[in-house]
Design a protein around this motif. Structure first.
Motif, PDB file in Angstrom:
ATOM      1  N   ASP A 127       0.808  -1.221   0.000  1.00 49.26           N
ATOM      2  CA  ASP A 127       0.000   0.000   0.000  1.00 49.26           C
ATOM      3  C   ASP A 127       0.845   1.277   0.000  1.00 49.26           C
ATOM      4  OD1 ASP A 127      -2.383  -1.450  -0.038  1.00 49.26           O
ATOM      5  OD2 ASP A 127      -2.329  -1.737   2.127  1.00 49.26           O
ATOM      6  N   HIS A 128       2.145   1.139   0.331  1.00 47.52           N
ATOM      7  CA  HIS A 128       3.029   2.308   0.298  1.00 47.52           C
ATOM      8  C   HIS A 128       4.088   2.188  -0.784  1.00 47.52           C
ATOM      9  CE1 HIS A 128       1.396   2.748   4.455  1.00 47.52           C
ATOM     10  NE2 HIS A 128       1.355   4.009   4.078  1.00 47.52           N
ATOM     11  N   LEU A 129       3.878   1.290  -1.724  1.00 55.46           N
ATOM     12  CA  LEU A 129       4.840   1.098  -2.813  1.00 55.46           C
ATOM     13  C   LEU A 129       4.672   2.236  -3.833  1.00 55.46           C
ATOM     14  CD1 LEU A 129       6.934  -1.061  -3.727  1.00 55.46           C
ATOM     15  CD2 LEU A 129       5.139  -2.116  -5.063  1.00 55.46           C
ATOM     16  N   HIS A 158      -4.427   2.433 -11.899  1.00 53.22           N
ATOM     17  CA  HIS A 158      -4.917   1.118 -11.478  1.00 53.22           C
ATOM     18  C   HIS A 158      -5.482   0.375 -12.686  1.00 53.22           C
ATOM     19  CE1 HIS A 158      -5.117   1.259  -6.868  1.00 53.22           C
ATOM     20  NE2 HIS A 158      -4.380   2.267  -7.255  1.00 53.22           N
ATOM     21  N   GLN A 183      -2.744  -2.721  -4.833  1.00 52.95           N
ATOM     22  CA  GLN A 183      -3.011  -2.608  -3.396  1.00 52.95           C
ATOM     23  C   GLN A 183      -3.003  -3.998  -2.754  1.00 52.95           C
ATOM     24  OE1 GLN A 183      -3.511   1.585  -3.550  1.00 52.95           O
ATOM     25  NE2 GLN A 183      -3.634   0.355  -1.699  1.00 52.95           N
ATOM     26  N   SER A 184      -2.754  -4.015  -1.443  1.00 52.15           N
ATOM     27  CA  SER A 184      -2.622  -5.302  -0.741  1.00 52.15           C
ATOM     28  C   SER A 184      -3.920  -6.104  -0.720  1.00 52.15           C
ATOM     29  CB  SER A 184      -2.153  -5.058   0.694  1.00 52.15           C
ATOM     30  OG  SER A 184      -3.111  -4.297   1.389  1.00 52.15           O
ATOM     31  N   GLN A 185      -5.056  -5.421  -0.824  1.00 53.53           N
ATOM     32  CA  GLN A 185      -6.327  -6.157  -0.782  1.00 53.53           C
ATOM     33  C   GLN A 185      -6.683  -6.797  -2.117  1.00 53.53           C
ATOM     34  OE1 GLN A 185      -7.781  -2.457   0.824  1.00 53.53           O
ATOM     35  NE2 GLN A 185      -9.462  -3.591   1.746  1.00 53.53           N
ATOM     36  N   LEU A 233     -10.422  -6.835  -3.852  1.00 54.18           N
ATOM     37  CA  LEU A 233     -11.339  -6.472  -2.763  1.00 54.18           C
ATOM     38  C   LEU A 233     -11.244  -4.979  -2.442  1.00 54.18           C
ATOM     39  CD1 LEU A 233     -13.341  -7.658  -0.724  1.00 54.18           C
ATOM     40  CD2 LEU A 233     -11.430  -8.199   0.760  1.00 54.18           C
ATOM     41  N   TYR A 234     -10.120  -4.371  -2.800  1.00 49.03           N
ATOM     42  CA  TYR A 234      -9.887  -2.944  -2.539  1.00 49.03           C
ATOM     43  C   TYR A 234     -10.980  -2.076  -3.168  1.00 49.03           C
ATOM     44  CZ  TYR A 234      -7.586   1.645  -3.155  1.00 49.03           C
ATOM     45  OH  TYR A 234      -7.283   2.973  -3.173  1.00 49.03           O
TER      46      TYR A 234
END
Lengths: 501, 163
Positions: free
Chosen positions: A127-129, A219, A236-238, A241-242
């Motif tokens: 999420d911070h990449l 995205h 994103q990490s989700q 689902l994000y």
């Protein structure tokens, strides 16, 4: 008697390997440009360092091994298998430099996962990449999905004979056009057209979902690249689902299915042969398999009481099934939910979907629907031979672009590769169980890695044993290249050691 | 009268005990705990704490906010009025606001197609995020310069060899 490889063999391999590495190095310019334009200076530096190392390596190889000779079959296969390994090592450098991968091995894991369009990841704090590194992750999937060799063929390789040998070595047996270089360029054309349409659709859907326009289109392009190339990475990490959006999920499902269809099929449909959609053995097998496995999954999910209502079953059950079958690996649930909520029957359905995979000559992995179809028809032919009178002549045919009469050679080849895949799935499962993971979870993750899917039930984490990481890297590599070029490389290494002059 | 008095005291004691119990239950629950034991927490009011990441996606009167507690990120569905306190969201260039959410946890939300989510009742900002000012990494810059010098040298040598 095994013959020791000659210096000429090594020079030829080195020269073409160098060219492919230069091609890969130049693709690093995309993240460099993005990084500079967005003011992400340190990420851009990561790529400049990697670009310089890769270019140096490529230049040295092409100069030291300069040759004008064309590749032999053996050399072509080795160039392919080696270039995927070297590309992994080089592509992992900027990932590791970002600090988001704990170990260089983890960065190599993600690079191989991207190139082979698997989508399993060991990245920390995605999420911070930066946008720059995120673009590279998805670009890896696009490069790998199209085929590293396709890129080299399109821009750097002149001779068509050597080109064909590398093209076949990368598990692409079908030529869309008579010339393999034209075929490579047509594959690019298809992908670029879909890239524009897919990015637009996802970008607009993103904006309607409430995302900022820059993010929505960034995205969009990332999700398209990893969706069409059946990789399953997300910014994103989700994962998916994000987005919390049905429309977004439907667009992604369409992209995943398009990516899992044979490029030859796309070519024919684009050329006006629309009947192919219904008649082609691959589309038929894919859709029948999805329907049957979804039915099995529904029984499993209902028994566990996992979801109530049509929409949750569609967005969770059907989405994951399509994602698994197309070997994309996009997820709208958390990895742990597979084990804790889905139950064994639904898991078996999704493991089967992952194992079968998508179309041949597509960006998908797994056994491939064409092989499943060939084995099915071979079985049908054998059954007919038993049931019908002995004097009856049994001929089995199927439709794949044209009508094809099934022969023993096709059936044998399909069975052998299927057997090799099953062996590869079993190998990873045994290693997983050896490290103490439960059988079903080990089978799930192993199948996901070897079939280049990317769905995870939670085993793939940075804390997993290094031996298991190496096993999955090996599985992803062998599964993507469909064994032949990997076996050739192994044979070559044996010949170097034991061969006679 | 004495009996009424003792009942009153008892009530106070029971209320105090219950509030103590509720307080201990109202500690933030980690995302891993919620995901791994989703069936147990399904439909219950939970406290969840983490960093707001990515986009705040407004959908008419409501909004989706994804909150990451370092293990996982969970989608929080809330009234759009609650997002007014959120200033920073986590990305490469910023850390997001740390927020505490109190809301109803859903293992498979029927309203949102089976998503595992939390429907927020309240949001409290615990600490504010901030923008990063990226400093040039001199080590990386020097490495890049040396490598490009070496690359240039190799390139010139290959040109000379060709001649």
């Amino acid at each position: 008697m095994i013959l020791k490889p000659q210096l000429e063999d090594i020079k030829n391999i080195g020269y073409y390997l160098g060219k492919i590495i230069i091609g890969l190095a130049l693709t690093m310019l995309f993240p460099v440009i993005l990084g500079i334009s967005l003011g992400e200076i340190n990420p851009a530096l990561d790529f400049l360092i990697s670009l310089a190392i890769s270019l140096m390596f490529g230049l040295i190889l092409t100069k030291l091994c300069f040759t004008e000779k064309d590749l032999t079959w053996m050399q072509g296969m080795i160039v392919v298998s080696l270039s995927w390994l070297v590309a992994m090592l080089l592509a992992a450098i900027p990932l590791y430099l970002s600090g988001h991968w704990k170990l260089y091995l983890d960065a190599c894991f993600d690079a191989m996962s991207g190139f082979t369009t698997t989508g399993l990841t060991l990245a920390q704090d995605i999420d911070h990449l930066s946008y720059t590194h995120n673009l590279w992750r998805h670009l890896l999937a696009f490069i790998g999905g199209q085929g590293m060799i396709i890129i080299a063929l399109s821009f750097f390789v002149k001779g068509t004979s050597g080109a064909l040998k590398m093209y076949v070595g990368e598990a692409r047996e079908e030529k869309l056009l008579p010339n393999v270089i034209h075929t490579a360029r047509f594959i690019w054309l298809i992908s670029i057209v879909y890239l524009i349409l897919g990015t637009l659709a996802l970008g607009i859907a993103g904006i309607l979902n409430g995302m900022k326009p820059l993010n929505a289109f960034f995205h969009g392009i990332c999700i398209f690249m990893a969706g069409f190339d059946t990789a399953g990475f997300a910014p994103q990490s989700q994962n998916i689902l994000y987005y919390h959006s049905l429309v977004y999920e439907i667009i992604i499902m369409v992209i995943m299915i398009l990516g899992a269809l044979n490029f030859n099929f796309h070519y024919n449909v684009w050329s006006g042969n629309r009947k192919e959609v219904i008649k082609n053995i691959e589309t038929r097998i894919l859709f029948i398999s999805i329907i049957v496995l979804f039915f099995v999954m529904l029984i499993g999910l209902s028994r566990e009481g996992a979801y109530s209502g049509v929409l949750p079953l569609f967005r969770k059950g059907f989405f994951q099934l399509v994602s698994g079958h197309t070997t994309t690996g996009y997820m709208t649930i958390y990895a742990q939910q597979f084990i804790r909520e889905w139950g064994a029957l639904a898991l078996v359905a999704i493991i089967a979907a992952m194992a079968f995979g998508g179309g041949s000559c597509s960006t998908a992995g797994g056994i491939k629907t064409l092989r499943m179809g060939v084995i099915f028809y071979a079985l049908k032919e054998d059954l007919k031979k038993i049931i019908l009178p002995e004097r009856a002549v049994v001929v089995q045919r199927f439709h794949h672009i044209k009508n094809v009469f099934l022969d023993d050679r096709q059936a044998r080849s399909a069975s052998l590769i299927t057997l090799a895949y099953l062996g590869l799935y079993a190998f990873g499962t045994i290693i997983g169980v050896f490290y103490g993971y439960p059988f079903l979870e080990s089978l799930f993750e192993s199948t996901s890695a070897a079939a280049n899917v990317g769905l995870s039930c939670g085993i793939t984490q940075t804390g997993m044993p290094a031996g298991l990481k190496l096993t999955y890297i090996l599985q992803m590599w062998a599964g993507r290249l469909e064994f032949m070029s990997v076996f050739t490389l192994l044979g070559f290494l044996v010949a170097i050691r034991r061969g006679k002059r | 009268m004495k009996k009424i008095y003792s009942i009153f005291i008892m009530c106070i004691l029971v209320t105090a005990f219950c509030s103590l119990f509720t307080f201990s239950f109202a500690q933030p629950i980690s995302s891993t705990e919620l995901i791994n034991h989703a069936k147990e927490y399904d439909g219950k009011i939970v406290v969840y704490e983490g960093e707001v990441i990515g986009d705040i996606m407004v959908r008419q009167d409501n909004a989706w906010v994804n909150v990451n507690d370092t293990d996982n990120a969970i989608g929080i569905w809330m009234n759009a009025a609650l997002i007014k306190d959120i200033v920073y969201t986590g990305s490469y260039k910023s850390t997001g606001d740390i927020v505490e959410i109190i809301g109803v946890f859903h293992r498979a939300c029927p309203e949102h197609g089976g998503d595992l989510d939390i429907h927020a009742q309240s949001l409290r900002k615990i600490s504010s995020g901030k923008l990063f000012k990226e400093k040039l990494n001199l080590g990386k810059r020097n490495y890049a310069l040396v490598l490009f010098a070496m690359l240039g040298l190799i390139w010139i040598l290959t040109l000379l060899k060709r001649k």
